[in-house]
Design an enzyme around this catalytic site. Structure first.
Site, PDB file in Angstrom:
ATOM      1  N   HIS A 311      36.871  37.715  -2.113  1.00 38.98           N
ATOM      2  CA  HIS A 311      38.296  37.895  -1.863  1.00 38.98           C
ATOM      3  C   HIS A 311      38.747  39.341  -2.035  1.00 38.98           C
ATOM      4  O   HIS A 311      39.905  39.668  -1.730  1.00 38.98           O
ATOM      5  CB  HIS A 311      39.117  36.975  -2.771  1.00 38.98           C
ATOM      6  CG  HIS A 311      39.064  35.542  -2.367  1.00 38.98           C
ATOM      7  ND1 HIS A 311      37.982  34.748  -2.621  1.00 38.98           N
ATOM      8  CD2 HIS A 311      39.951  34.759  -1.689  1.00 38.98           C
ATOM      9  CE1 HIS A 311      38.206  33.525  -2.148  1.00 38.98           C
ATOM     10  NE2 HIS A 311      39.384  33.505  -1.573  1.00 38.98           N
ATOM     11  N   SER A 333      42.522  32.242   1.576  1.00 39.54           N
ATOM     12  CA  SER A 333      41.891  32.250   0.259  1.00 39.54           C
ATOM     13  C   SER A 333      41.443  30.845  -0.104  1.00 39.54           C
ATOM     14  O   SER A 333      42.026  29.857   0.345  1.00 39.54           O
ATOM     15  CB  SER A 333      42.866  32.761  -0.797  1.00 39.54           C
ATOM     16  OG  SER A 333      43.756  31.734  -1.206  1.00 39.54           O
ATOM     17  N   ASP A 334      40.423  30.768  -0.920  1.00 43.37           N
ATOM     18  CA  ASP A 334      40.124  29.486  -1.543  1.00 43.37           C
ATOM     19  C   ASP A 334      41.189  29.238  -2.606  1.00 43.37           C
ATOM     20  O   ASP A 334      41.931  30.142  -3.007  1.00 43.37           O
ATOM     21  CB  ASP A 334      38.717  29.478  -2.140  1.00 43.37           C
ATOM     22  CG  ASP A 334      38.118  28.076  -2.183  1.00 43.37           C
ATOM     23  OD1 ASP A 334      38.895  27.095  -2.183  1.00 43.37           O
ATOM     24  OD2 ASP A 334      36.881  27.951  -2.224  1.00 43.37           O
ATOM     25  N   TYR A 335      41.256  27.998  -3.083  1.00 41.56           N
ATOM     26  CA  TYR A 335      42.328  27.640  -4.014  1.00 41.56           C
ATOM     27  C   TYR A 335      42.269  28.486  -5.295  1.00 41.56           C
ATOM     28  O   TYR A 335      41.242  28.511  -5.994  1.00 41.56           O
ATOM     29  CB  TYR A 335      42.223  26.156  -4.370  1.00 41.56           C
ATOM     30  CG  TYR A 335      42.884  25.226  -3.376  1.00 41.56           C
ATOM     31  CD1 TYR A 335      43.023  25.560  -2.039  1.00 41.56           C
ATOM     32  CD2 TYR A 335      43.379  23.990  -3.776  1.00 41.56           C
ATOM     33  CE1 TYR A 335      43.633  24.709  -1.130  1.00 41.56           C
ATOM     34  CE2 TYR A 335      43.993  23.124  -2.879  1.00 41.56           C
ATOM     35  CZ  TYR A 335      44.118  23.493  -1.559  1.00 41.56           C
ATOM     36  OH  TYR A 335      44.725  22.627  -0.665  1.00 41.56           O
TER      37      TYR A 335
END
Length: 796
Positions: A311, A333-335
């Site tokens: 990220h 984004s992932d969580y």
């Protein structure tokens, strides 16, 4: 004349105004803004809308809502437009998982994943919720921008009543891309019927460590197999062209990248991978997808590579993904991953700084809620994030919304949502997918298939023969057919079926529950004694062993772990098997699990051994079809099965110096990649080249004859491998380059034809350039990665 020329030039310039300005003028005459005119191009509509948006409205498009859904809904969980307008006066880009009830009970909120014990919305309720939310976005915000609604759909839509297909690792075992396309077409239709327009799937991580609890979510250890299965899933979910069809959803490729080989096998651990390994083994599924199909969303991974989390990795998300591969979509984004740049990676003092780094690295949308991106307006005003960066990110989001047809119709049909869910056709497909996922590992003396006429009494043993695990990222299907239920149906009017639990692994196996309680030894001692007693009077025993969703899963929080330091079967399962085998009965062992266990004892002693993985809602029916011969198993392993955790890594495409030998051990896997038996037998010929010598820019045709030499119709998977015999950098001993699953009648022969391209023969050289180097290449074919026949191709 000079004045005439000047006037003519001005006239030409006026008629050559940009298409956007010309279209704006035309649309203005029609009384509506250009961006609402479906007849205009996507680029023109985006340009027009962007020009109208304030900074606040732009940033609103880059965030989602999940944990804080209480800000947009009533205490009962109904969408509340008044609260939404108060909380988000500039609109909102995305709603995370509208089918769940996050935010209704704040105590159920927490980390990524799911909340245990919380029932989610049915099809009609979800569609109603989505429609109310979209109506607010379209009618109650200044510009009327509809929202993206994303859901999970790893092996079927994750929502109550949706069709549950085999887990990803099971689907990979089919080696049947056409089947996956059908499976995910159903998942897309069911998702879109409820109002979703984006799914967080497929997972195209290459998985090279079975300790990792998320290995079940993947298509295995080989980059080509993962690529082909991933492409099939995308075609099913999204189709091959845009705009998006009314029964399709956008996909999100997960997780870029290195996620599948974490340090010490624990989720989100550092991926200690060099650039060449990334390019050869982990990039290909992502590159294939974004260069071959109109993918519009890619999710970055939690892990770091060489000290830089994905990220925050501009080289990964910008230089490679956009620069080299030409990706035009949005990076999501992932969580909570932006937050985790602070809390886990310890890189920044607060989420504001993390948000600035993430958007600079190439992240466009923060999920599941805005945290770091909530500071984007302030960051722009402070000069730490540019207006251009915001505009670029918003453009990608708006393009998706226009290409998805959301400005024309963002709504679901409440009346038909349930009718389009879990249809008879979907259930039949789930059964077929489950049958094709089954891998027959052992069949001593032809024990299988069983003949019902020769059975007086069957003993079915195992807690998960009755209480069926279906894997992570599942909701509650309408009905899950257990092995016991299917065997009882099979025996009706023919033979008696007795059930004994035999062994219990955990107290409950809910994927979302944090604490995992192993069943105590005393309880299992009694269960085992009861099972042995029940089996003594049986003619045949069907024993279900393996794992469950509590023992191998995504470790999404420190209090919710799912990785393992062992590959042994959990609990006293081997002891149960030992005592059952000692009775001398015909025993069929069925494994239901997400992690490939080191089943050494079963491999040696079980008369028949089936790897079923998690088979979804049709588990029992599919296994009964296989056990009684209505379906001839033809699945192949998408991973190598290790003998012990000490062998890791054990992936098949190793380098020449790997696995020199152990002092007192074996370096070969228990079962190799691509392995799987059948009730029939097959003979595969040596591959035949169209020409023995080609140039570095040429293709070559490879043909392989395969014959069914048995007495039953069955499936075989022709697997084609390549070895670069001489190269400027080290190369794997073999690499899968093509495969095809074929069905053959007894005595039938087919010639399978493949075409290899220069890319299939290429490598990344010392200068990190993809090239084909002259030399010889060994071309091999076989039913697995070990039993191969070879020929040599010369490249000049």
């Amino acid at each position: 004349m000079r004045n005439f020329r000047r006037i003519a030039a001005l006239a030409i310039a006026a008629t050559a105004l940009t298409p956007v300005l010309a279209a704006q003028a035309q649309t203005a005459q029609a009384g509506k803004p250009l961006y609402k005119d479906a007849g205009q191009s996507v680029d023109a509509r985006v340009d027009d809308l962007l020009a109208r948006m304030t900074l606040e409205e732009k940033v609103a498009q880059l965030v989602a809502i999940w944990e804080h859904k209480d800000r947009i809904q009533t205490a009962a969980g109904d969408f509340d437009p008044a609260k939404a307008s108060q909380a988000f006066p500039n609109g909102l880009g995305m709603v995370s998982r509208p089918s769940d009830r996050r935010g209704v009970t704040p105590a159920a909120n927490g980390a990524a994943g799911a909340a245990a014990g919380v029932g989610n919305r049915n099809p009609a309720d979800t569609a109603t919720y989505v429609n109310a939310a979209q109506k607010w976005a379209v009618e109650k915000t200044r510009l009327g921008i509809p929202m993206i609604m994303h859901e999970e759909a790893l092996h079927g839509l994750v929502a109550p009543g949706a069709t549950s297909f085999p887990q990803s690792i099971g689907l990979a075992s089919t080696w049947d891309p056409a089947l996956l396309e059908k499976v995910f077409s159903v998942a897309a239709s069911e998702a879109r019927a409820r109002g979703a327009n984006l799914v967080l799937a497929p997972v195209v991580d290459v998985a090279r460590d079975p300790r990792w609890g998320r290995i079940e979510e993947t298509y295995g250890e080989d980059p080509y197999l993962v690529s082909e299965m991933g492409l099939a899933a995308i075609r099913g979910f999204q189709g091959t062209t845009l705009p998006l069809a009314k029964d399709k959803v956008f996909v999100t490729l997960k997780h870029m990248t290195g996620h599948g080989q974490p340090e010490n096998g624990t989720n989100i651990g550092p991926a200690s991978l060099g650039e060449r390994t990334l390019r050869e083994d982990f990039f290909p599924p992502f590159e294939s997808a974004v260069t071959q199909l109109p993918v519009r969303a890619v999710m970055a991974s939690y892990n770091e590579i060489d000290g830089i989390p994905s990220h925050a990795n501009k080289w990964l998300l910008h230089d490679v993904l956009r620069g080299e591969w030409g990706f035009k979509g949005a990076v999501v984004s992932d969580y909570f991953a932006v937050r985790e740049l602070v809390t886990r990676h310890k890189m920044f003092k607060d989420v504001k700084d993390a948000g600035a780094r993430a958007i600079d690295a190439g992240v466009d949308v923060e999920t599941p809620d805005g945290e770091g991106f909530n500071f984007l307006i302030q960051l722009v005003r402070e000069g730490k994030v540019s207006q251009g960066q915001i505009d670029n990110a918003v453009r990608r989001v708006l393009e998706m919304k226009f290409e998805g047809g959301l400005f024309e119709n963002p709504y679901a049909d409440v009346k038909t949502a349930a009718k389009k869910t879990n249809t008879p056709e979907a259930i039949a497909l789930a059964r077929q997918a489950a049958r094709e996922s089954v891998v027959l590992l052992k069949n001593a003396n032809g024990l299988l298939p069983l003949d019902a006429a020769g059975i007086r009494k069957m003993a079915v043993i195992g807690t998960h023969a009755k209480d069926t695990p279906i894997g992570g990222y599942s909701d509650v299907p309408n009905h899950v057919v257990s092995v016991l239920e299917a065997m009882q149906a099979e025996g009706k009017g023919k033979f008696q079926v007795d059930y004994s639990e035999g062994v219990r692994l955990t107290e409950g196996h809910v994927w979302a529950q944090d604490k995992v309680v192993l069943t105590d030894a005393a309880t299992n001692d009694k269960l085992r004694a009861d099972a042995v007693a029940a089996a003594k009077d049986a003619d045949v025993v069907v024993m279900v062993l393996g794992g469950n969703e509590a023992l191998s899963r995504e470790a999404w929080a420190d209090e919710h772990l799912g990785d393992s330091d062992t590959l042994d079967l959990p609990g006293p399962q081997d002891q149960l098997a030992k005592e059952i085998f000692a009775l001398g009965k015909p025993v069929v062992v069925i494994l239901l699990n997400g992690r490939p266990y080191a089943v050494n004892y079963l491999a040696e002693k079980a008369p028949a051994l089936i790897e079923g993985w998690y088979l979804g809602e049709q588990t029992g029916n599919a296994l009964a079809d296989v056990v009684f011969g209505r379906f001839n198993p033809g699945g192949k392993l998408p991973v190598s099965i290790a003998r012990s955790v000490g062998q890791l890594p054990i992936y098949y495409n190793r380098k020449p110096t790997a696995r020199r030998g152990y002092l007192f051990g074996d370096t070969s896997p228990l079962y190799p990649f691509g392995y799987g038996l059948s009730y029939s037998s097959f003979e595969m010929g040596t591959p035949v080249l169209g020409t023995g010598t080609i140039g570095i820019a040429d293709n070559v045709t490879v043909k392989v004859d395969v014959t069914n030499t048995g007495k039953r119709a069955g499936d075989e998977v022709v697997q084609l491998y390549v070895r670069d015999d001489e190269a400027s950098v080290t190369r794997p001993l073999i690499e899968l380059k093509r495969f095809q699953r074929v069905t053959l009648q007894p005595g039938e022969r087919k010639t399978v034809s493949f075409e290899l391209t220069p890319k299939d023969l290429s490598l990344w050289n010392v200068a990190m350039k993809r090239v084909v180097e002259p030399g010889t290449f060994t071309i091999s074919a076989g039913p697995n990665s070990v039993d191969l026949k070879s020929t040599v191709l010369t490249v000049k």
